[in-house]
Design a protein around this motif. Structure first.
Motif, mmCIF file in Angstrom:
data_model
loop_
_atom_site.group_PDB
_atom_site.id
_atom_site.type_symbol
_atom_site.label_atom_id
_atom_site.label_comp_id
_atom_site.label_asym_id
_atom_site.label_seq_id
_atom_site.Cartn_x
_atom_site.Cartn_y
_atom_site.Cartn_z
ATOM 1 N N ASN A 156 41.682 35.016 55.320
ATOM 2 C CA ASN A 156 41.354 34.351 54.063
ATOM 3 C C ASN A 156 39.843 34.441 53.859
ATOM 4 O OD1 ASN A 156 40.881 32.518 51.923
ATOM 5 N ND2 ASN A 156 42.686 31.319 52.453
ATOM 6 N N TYR A 157 39.423 35.545 53.255
ATOM 7 C CA TYR A 157 37.993 35.781 53.074
ATOM 8 C C TYR A 157 37.360 34.768 52.129
ATOM 9 C CZ TYR A 157 37.839 40.387 55.414
ATOM 10 O OH TYR A 157 37.853 41.406 56.337
ATOM 11 N N HIS A 158 38.058 34.435 51.031
ATOM 12 C CA HIS A 158 37.428 33.613 49.998
ATOM 13 C C HIS A 158 37.232 32.168 50.439
ATOM 14 C CE1 HIS A 158 41.789 33.475 49.373
ATOM 15 N NE2 HIS A 158 41.641 32.301 48.802
ATOM 16 N N GLU A 159 38.038 31.684 51.402
ATOM 17 C CA GLU A 159 37.831 30.339 51.928
ATOM 18 C C GLU A 159 37.173 30.361 53.303
ATOM 19 O OE1 GLU A 159 41.267 27.869 51.763
ATOM 20 O OE2 GLU A 159 41.481 28.060 49.584
ATOM 21 N N GLY A 160 36.875 31.538 53.805
ATOM 22 C CA GLY A 160 36.067 31.673 55.005
ATOM 23 C C GLY A 160 36.749 31.312 56.311
ATOM 24 N N ILE A 182 34.950 31.927 59.587
ATOM 25 C CA ILE A 182 34.320 33.249 59.577
ATOM 26 C C ILE A 182 33.250 33.297 58.495
ATOM 27 C CG2 ILE A 182 36.359 34.453 60.445
ATOM 28 C CD1 ILE A 182 36.915 35.414 57.568
ATOM 29 N N THR A 183 32.325 34.201 58.669
ATOM 30 C CA THR A 183 31.376 34.550 57.617
ATOM 31 C C THR A 183 31.619 36.006 57.245
ATOM 32 O OG1 THR A 183 29.702 35.175 59.263
ATOM 33 C CG2 THR A 183 29.630 32.916 58.412
ATOM 34 N N ILE A 184 31.405 36.331 55.980
ATOM 35 C CA ILE A 184 31.551 37.704 55.528
ATOM 36 C C ILE A 184 30.147 38.268 55.321
ATOM 37 C CG2 ILE A 184 32.555 39.252 53.817
ATOM 38 C CD1 ILE A 184 34.607 37.648 55.441
ATOM 39 N N SER A 219 40.764 40.901 48.254
ATOM 40 C CA SER A 219 41.502 40.726 47.004
ATOM 41 C C SER A 219 42.647 39.728 47.119
ATOM 42 C CB SER A 219 42.049 42.078 46.536
ATOM 43 O OG SER A 219 41.006 42.987 46.272
ATOM 44 N N PHE A 220 43.071 39.402 48.335
ATOM 45 C CA PHE A 220 44.224 38.530 48.547
ATOM 46 C C PHE A 220 43.974 37.627 49.759
ATOM 47 C CE2 PHE A 220 45.645 42.792 47.243
ATOM 48 C CZ PHE A 220 46.233 42.506 46.016
ATOM 49 N N THR A 221 44.865 36.669 49.945
ATOM 50 C CA THR A 221 45.051 36.067 51.257
ATOM 51 C C THR A 221 46.149 36.879 51.926
ATOM 52 O OG1 THR A 221 44.439 33.874 50.479
ATOM 53 C CG2 THR A 221 45.718 33.992 52.520
ATOM 54 N N ILE A 222 45.875 37.377 53.128
ATOM 55 C CA ILE A 222 46.790 38.302 53.791
ATOM 56 C C ILE A 222 47.326 37.675 55.074
ATOM 57 C CG2 ILE A 222 47.058 40.572 54.864
ATOM 58 C CD1 ILE A 222 44.934 41.642 53.006
ATOM 59 N N LYS A 227 32.217 42.421 56.040
ATOM 60 C CA LYS A 227 33.031 42.389 57.258
ATOM 61 C C LYS A 227 33.045 40.973 57.817
ATOM 62 C CE LYS A 227 31.602 47.127 58.201
ATOM 63 N NZ LYS A 227 30.613 47.199 57.120
ATOM 64 N N PRO A 228 34.153 40.566 58.471
ATOM 65 C CA PRO A 228 34.271 39.192 58.954
ATOM 66 C C PRO A 228 33.695 39.007 60.364
ATOM 67 C CG PRO A 228 36.366 40.327 59.236
ATOM 68 C CD PRO A 228 35.421 41.323 58.610
ATOM 69 N N TYR A 229 32.924 37.938 60.544
ATOM 70 C CA TYR A 229 32.330 37.611 61.838
ATOM 71 C C TYR A 229 32.677 36.172 62.211
ATOM 72 C CZ TYR A 229 29.478 41.820 61.279
ATOM 73 O OH TYR A 229 29.074 43.117 61.118
ATOM 74 N N CYS A 230 32.776 35.944 63.516
ATOM 75 C CA CYS A 230 33.043 34.593 64.002
ATOM 76 C C CYS A 230 32.182 34.326 65.234
ATOM 77 C CB CYS A 230 34.526 34.412 64.344
ATOM 78 S SG CYS A 230 35.066 35.368 65.775
#
Length: 412
Positions: free
Chosen positions: A304-308, A185-187, A154-157, A191-194
């Protein structure tokens, strides 16, 4: 202590079983109330993890671990079901968990959740029927649950580990990136993976790792092509944690080099859980292992999930030499205020064994300081502080007082 996989391996199996009902929102679950676009939010550090104050249906605050390894919100304290007056919930049963014959949980489809000035109007959650995890004992403070994807997405944290606060940014605000390391990262399954590499002996292995802020270890290597990851010859066999299916067996060792983009870590202490105890039970996204918060907490981190990407900026110039526990014992917190410390497990042929300590002993003072004035984190740091250091323990065993000197030893 068991600082390696402790909290995460206690919950990893539950998360896997709830993967089929992970959140899938067409819009962000959380948002700021009013016209606010950013907020600074304090957090509590417990066993190296991030604990944030959370309100549910206008009641609280409750302590939730901020856990990027979690999709669906999980309420681990079953008492919240009654205190929140949650009735007529769908109940599901999960079987096939080894030593645990059956696990029951409730699905709450629509909770109002507030964290700081943010709000989720209708958030789904799983509520455990029984507190099988005892997270509070391992964290040293009351823990009521875990929150992950709903909040991160929901945010950049921005997480300032040393200072002890988060900055939440509306997605439209681009954070400044300077003098750090940007990790793509990929979601997947929320969940985030690298990608990363690790060097063991003379071999280099390509890794796919989950970035797990709710795990108490540095690096865990769980699987290589469906088998146990190769373990360095110099290793410490131990119990890494307790899962719903029983003990999590494995080893602690140091890898020659761990590389994450342009970041390199030498001789990094790493856990190697047995394949059948962990990796074989993860049925969602195939992976090699995980990066935990004991590594992440030495950086200021941006999720930053939305920008990966995640962004890591060193807190200090040099990454510290991290040590495993040097006492050979696991301590849990008890009592109403979680400031009574009980020996829960002792390794064979360890400093704790040599000091004639026993499971069930209550440690009431360390170097003459009453433990009721100490946190579990403080005790953990003392017991991994320096090989050869003598630590004086005052212990109550039944009705008797016992004093012991434990000489810490670097075991790996």
């Amino acid at each position: 202590m068991i600082p390696i996989l402790n909290l995460k391996l206690l919950v990893i199996f539950i998360i896997a079983f709830f993967s089929f009902i992970e959140p899938n929102y067409a819009h962000d679950a959380f948002g700021f109330k009013g016209k606010r676009k950013k907020e600074q939010l304090p957090f509590t550090k417990a066993s190296g993890l991030i604990v944030i104050k959370t309100y549910i249906n206008q009641k609280g605050p409750f302590n939730f671990i901020l856990d990027s390894g979690v999709g669906l919100m999980v309420i681990t304290d079953p008492d919240l079901k009654d205190s929140l007056k949650l009735n007529s919930l769908r109940k599901i049963k999960i079987s096939g968990l080894g030593e645990i014959e059956e696990l029951s949980a409730y699905l709450a489809p629509s909770l109002k959740v507030n964290i700081g000035s943010t709000e989720a109007i209708s958030l789904g959650a799983a509520i455990l029927e029984k507190d099988l995890l005892n997270l509070s004992q391992h964290a040293g403070i009351p823990i009521h649950g875990l929150i992950g994807y709903d909040f991160f997405n929901s945010f950049t944290i921005k997480i300032y580990h040393q200072a002890g606060y988060l900055t939440l940014l509306q997605k439209s605000i681009k954070p400044k990136l300077k003098n750090g390391f940007k990790i793509p990262i990929t979601i997947e399954k929320n969940k985030p993976y690298c990608q990363a590499t690790v060097q063991l002996r003379d071999s280099t292995y390509q890794l796919k790792l989950i970035i797990d802020s709710g795990a108490g270890h540095t690096l865990a290597l769980e699987s290589l092509n469906g088998f146990n990851f190769p373990i360095p010859s110099e290793n410490l066999k131990t119990i890494l944690g307790i899962g719903l299916g029983g003990k999590i067996n494995g080893s602690i060792a140091r890898v020659n080099e761990f590389t994450l983009q342009d970041l390199k870590f030498q001789n990094l202490i790493t856990s190697f859980p047995l394949y059948n105890d962990v990796a074989a039970k993860i049925l969602t996204v195939p992976r090699s292992g995980s990066i935990g918060n004991r590594l992440l907490k030495h950086f200021n981190v941006i999720f930053n999930y939305h920008e990966g990407y995640i962004y890591l900026k060193r807190i200090s110039k040099n990454f510290p030499d991290l040590e495993h526990d040097m006492s050979g014992m696991d301590i849990v917190a008890g009592g109403d205020s979680f400031n009574r410390y009980i020996i829960n497990r002792i390794d064979e042929n360890s400093p704790a064994t040599a000091a004639e300590l026993l499971v069930g002993d209550e440690i009431i003072a360390i170097n003459f300081k009453p433990t009721r004035l100490m946190t579990l984190d403080e005790i953990t740091e003392i017991l991994r502080s320096r090989s050869g250091r003598g630590v004086l323990l005052d212990v109550v065993r039944g009705q008797e007082f016992y004093r012991a000197v434990i000489e810490l030893k670097r075991r790996i």
